[in-house]
Structures are given as structure tokens and as C-alpha cells.
Design an enzyme around this catalytic site. Structure first.
Site, PDB file in Angstrom:
ATOM      1  N   LYS A   2       0.845  -1.208   0.000  1.00  7.27           N
ATOM      2  CA  LYS A   2       0.000   0.000   0.000  1.00  7.27           C
ATOM      3  C   LYS A   2       0.877   1.253   0.000  1.00  7.27           C
ATOM      4  CE  LYS A   2       0.886   1.563   4.310  1.00  7.27           C
ATOM      5  NZ  LYS A   2       1.689   2.703   4.583  1.00  7.27           N
TER       6      LYS A   2
ATOM      7  N   ASP B 278      -2.202  -1.729  10.516  1.00  8.99           N
ATOM      8  CA  ASP B 278      -2.326  -1.612   9.053  1.00  8.99           C
ATOM      9  C   ASP B 278      -2.957  -2.856   8.425  1.00  8.99           C
ATOM     10  OD1 ASP B 278      -1.307   0.906   8.753  1.00  8.99           O
ATOM     11  OD2 ASP B 278       0.681   0.293   8.054  1.00  8.99           O
TER      12      ASP B 278
END
Ligand code: ATP
Length: 294
Positions: free
Chosen positions: A11, A135
Site C-alpha cells: 500500500k 495496518d
């Protein structure tokens, strides 16, 4: 024998804002997260005992690896999950601000869910992932989402129109706790505009998305590691005005709405930074095809 192959996408943060330091010591964040097609590949196979193979010497080769922590957590919760051999082909640079460990962890959970027909909802997978790291919930879903709280509360956003990215990871890593420790959030003035990014996503306007990019942690990392600021300046001079650090760094990426421009920039930057990586944003089809049963 059950087997699966999973693609674990990295990401970037299109926007990363830090709102305040909480009483529990963590920081309250608001981040627009985006999955990109830079990915690790993970193979899961039933075995006599839990076992990890990896081609990367920068990550723990044992049960401390986040991929193995995911295996153990799933076995604790779902007794039908057998011992697994995990083979991890690492392409995402380690300690880079690209959620490499988190995405491996999420991918293992997704793979186990499918191998054993557990039928877990996205919300249930996100909750399990949150037990192992902030995350990880984003890495379960995506490809574009708003993350709040410590980063573990996920709200889906309209998928980002295609963006083309050139990433450069310096040879050193940065410590995320040190970057937050050095932040002094009350003194920071130039907060990025999270809402402008969300509006641009609703309008499906790639240029506006790029214009809205920002990261409050940049300044803190730059103070600790001036080489990251020098890298950003260099990448701007090489011909891109939209260059940003991802997460707490040290990876810096240049963003383009136009693929040909991004390719030309990549060819140029590779001369100076041979490890530069070309990537694009992940779309829904790519996400849906992440897990394959073999
Ligand atoms: P984030 O963007 O979520 O802060 P990061 O990209 O900065 O993460 P990671 O690559 O996830 O950082 O690595 C952080 C730490 O996690 C490293 O010290 C690494 O040794 C450890 N780690 C454990 N398992 C893994 C894994 N499967 N892949 C990468 N790192 C792992």
C-alpha cells in the site's frame, strides 16, 4: 492436500494526517490508503508442522514473521486449520512504509479463510487482523479506503482512478515509533487535506487526487533522516511535481495520471536509482483474484 497461492499487495498513503496524540500514547490518524500492484507471493500448503520458507534475509525466518503469526492466530480460533508450510516470495521492500509485513499477514488470513471455507466476512477478517497490527485491516480489503483511529478503522472509498507510480526505497530503514516520537503533532501547521482527496475520489478525477496528496509525517522523517528529503527533492528535479513519502518512510514515490509520462520518468530515474520500482494502483478485479486454490 489443501493448497493456496495468494498475492499480497503493498500500500501507499495518498494522504496521511495525524490529528492528535491520544491518552494511550498512540496517535489518532486519518489516512487515505491505496493498494498498489507491487506484491509478495505467498504459497500455503498443509504440512506435518508449521514451517516458513522465505527468500528474504531481512525478515524473521521464524514464528515472529507476521505471516506465521497469522497462521497461529487462525489455528487458535479455527481448530480445523491444519499445520501449514508457508512459502513467502518477498518483493515488497522491508521496513519501507509500504505495509509489507501487514499485507503478508492479511494474505495468509484470507488464504486460510478460503482453503477451509471459514466464510468469514470482511468485518470479521478486519477484526482478526487488528489483533496483530493497525495496518492489517486495510490490507484485507481495499483497494482504496479511509483509515482512522490508530489506522485500524476502515471505511471503503470510491476506487482510485488508475495512477502510475515510481517508487524509490533508500537502502536504510526508518523506525516508525521514532518518526511518531519526533512528530510533536501540536506544533505542525501544514496538515494535508484528507477531505480534498476523498472529494477527488468521488469525482473520479485522477489529477485532483494527485494534487491532494500529502503526508504530515514527512517533516518528522526528514528531520531524522535528511537523505529522505534529498531523495524527494531529487525526484522532483527529475521531472515530477507530485512526489510524496509513503507512511513513515523512507520510500518516496512519484505519481502520474498518465502512464506514458510515468514510464518515461521511470526510464530516466532508473539510471540514478537502479532499484526504482514501477507500479500502478490496484483495481477491484485484481483484488478479487488475489486468492487462488490449487
Ligand atoms: P508499515 O508501512 O505497516 O509501517 P513497513 O513497510 O514500514 O510497515 P514492514 O516491511 O512491514 O514495514 O517491516 C516492519 C518490521 O516487521 C520489520 O522489522 C520486519 O523484520 C518485520 N516483519 C515481520 N514479518 C514480516 C514480513 N512478512 N514481511 C516484512 N516484514 C516483516
Amino acid at each position: 492436500m489443501k493448497q493456496a497461492k495468494i498475492t499480497a499487495y503493498a500500500k501507499i498513503n495518498l494522504v496521511l494526517d495525524v490529528l492528535r496524540k491520544r491518552e494511550d500514547g498512540f496517535h489518532e490518524v486519518a489516512m487515505v490508503m491505496q493498494a498498489i500492484d507491487l506484491a509478495d507471493t505467498i504459497h500455503l500448503k498443509e504440512a506435518q508442522r508449521n514451517w516458513l520458507h522465505t527468500d528474504n534475509r531481512h525478515i524473521p525466518p521464524n514464528m515472529n514473521n507476521l505471516a506465521m503469526k497469522a497462521v497461529v492466530l487462525m489455528q487458535e480460533r479455527f481448530p480445523q486449520v491444519k499445520p501449514l508450510e508457508v512459502t513467502l516470495e518477498k518483493r515488497i521492500p522491508v521496513a519501507a512504509g509500504l505495509a509489507g509485513g501487514s499485507t503478508d499477514c492479511a494474505a495468509v488470513m484470507l488464504g486460510i479463510d478460503k482453503m477451509y471455507n471459514l466464510g468469514l466476512s470482511l468485518g470479521e477478517l478486519e477484526a482478526l487482523g487488528a489483533e496483530l497490527g493497525s495496518d492489517i485491516p486495510f490490507c484485507m480489503g481495499g483497494p482504496t479506503a479511509l483509515a482512522t483511529g490508530r489506522g485500524e478503522h476502515i471505511e471503503a472509498l470510491p476506487h482510485c482512478p488508475a495512477l502510475y507510480l515510481v517508487l524509490v526505497k533508500p537502502s536504510f530503514g526508518v523506525s516508525t515509533p521514532k518518526v511518531y516520537g519526533n512528530l510533536r503533532v501540536d506544533e505542525r501547521k501544514n496538515h494535508p487535506d484528507v477531505q480534498a482527496c476523498i472529494d477527488a475520489l468521488h469525482e473520479q478525477d485522477a489529477v485532483k487526487v494527485i494534487d491532494s496528496m500529502g503526508n504530515l509525517l514527512e517533516q518528522s522523517t526528514f528531520e531524522l533522516q535528511p537523505e529522505v528529503k534529498a531523495l524527494k527533492d531529487d525526484m522532483i528535479s527529475a521531472g515530477c511535481s507530485h512526489v510524496l513519502m509513503s507512511g513513515s518512510g523512507p520510500t518516496v514515490f512519484a505519481a502520474f495520471a498518465d502512464e506514458a509520462q510515468a514510464q518515461a520518468y521511470y526510464q530516466n530515474i532508473k539510471n540514478k536509482y537502479p532499484g526504482a520500482i514501477f507500479a500502478r494502483t490496484v483495481n477491484q478485479n485484481m483484488l478479487e483474484e488475489r486468492v487462488a486454490l490449487l
